[in-house]
Design an enzyme around this catalytic site. Sequence first.
Site: not given
Ligand code: ADP
Length: 213
Positions: A88, A123
């Site tokens: 991300r 959602r």
């Molecule tokens: P969405 O794609 O719907 O935003 P996710 O379930 O993938 O939701 O992620 C939810 C939260 O988890 C993010 O907003 C972040 O805070 C955290 N998160 C998930 N994956 C990562 C990542 N690779 N790096 C940093 N934070 C992450």
Amino acid sequence: MNLILLGAPGAGKGTQAEVISEALSIPQISTGNMLREAVKNGTEYGLKAKAAMESGALVSDDIVIGILKDRIAADDCKNGFILDGFPRTVPQAEALDAMGVQIDKVLEIYVPDETIKTRVSGRRVCEGCGASYHIQYKPSKTEGVCDKCGGKTVIRKDDMPETVLERLAVYHKQTAPLKDYYEKQGKLDTVVGQEEVADTVKLTLKAVGAASE
Ligand code: ADP
Ligand code: ZN
């Protein structure tokens, strides 16, 4: 095959990841689900991640990279995996490269921000197993009950409207640069999210070479 799914929060990458996972028989690795699980269980990682997640910010790179590294070392990842929500940030992508992980394809699920803002409110997520639903686009068979485990489906704290705006801003600032990163490696492919989930699924399966027709 090692795949990455990119997409703004609420673009439906989790749903597409699930479909690809079944079609190609490779595990779906959702860092969001793993972090929510850690928060629920009150682990050390979970305690550190909680505040960031609830405010719509990203969890720190070192925590997420650590979790991911352990996960892809597991046996079930030997024949490939699909990363849903990782990387991300550019440092996370660099960490994957530094681990020597070969990525075959990066699929971006594109949905305009305006659509996302209205979609996210519908959602729901299962408290038990993390499966995701949408009251309109992907309802569970019985409202409020998970099809897979019978758990309760709830609104995620970070799906509140203000937090969604923050997550979208974070996406554009920190995650969208990954499109360039993988474009340069010749790995980026974009699927435009459709109104009907089934239509997006068709495009996604085609993009990963798993189309049934
Ligand atoms: P969405 O794609 O719907 O935003 P996710 O379930 O993938 O939701 O992620 C939810 C939260 O988890 C993010 O907003 C972040 O805070 C955290 N998160 C998930 N994956 C990562 C990542 N690779 N790096 C940093 N934070 C992450
Ligand atoms: Zn469930």
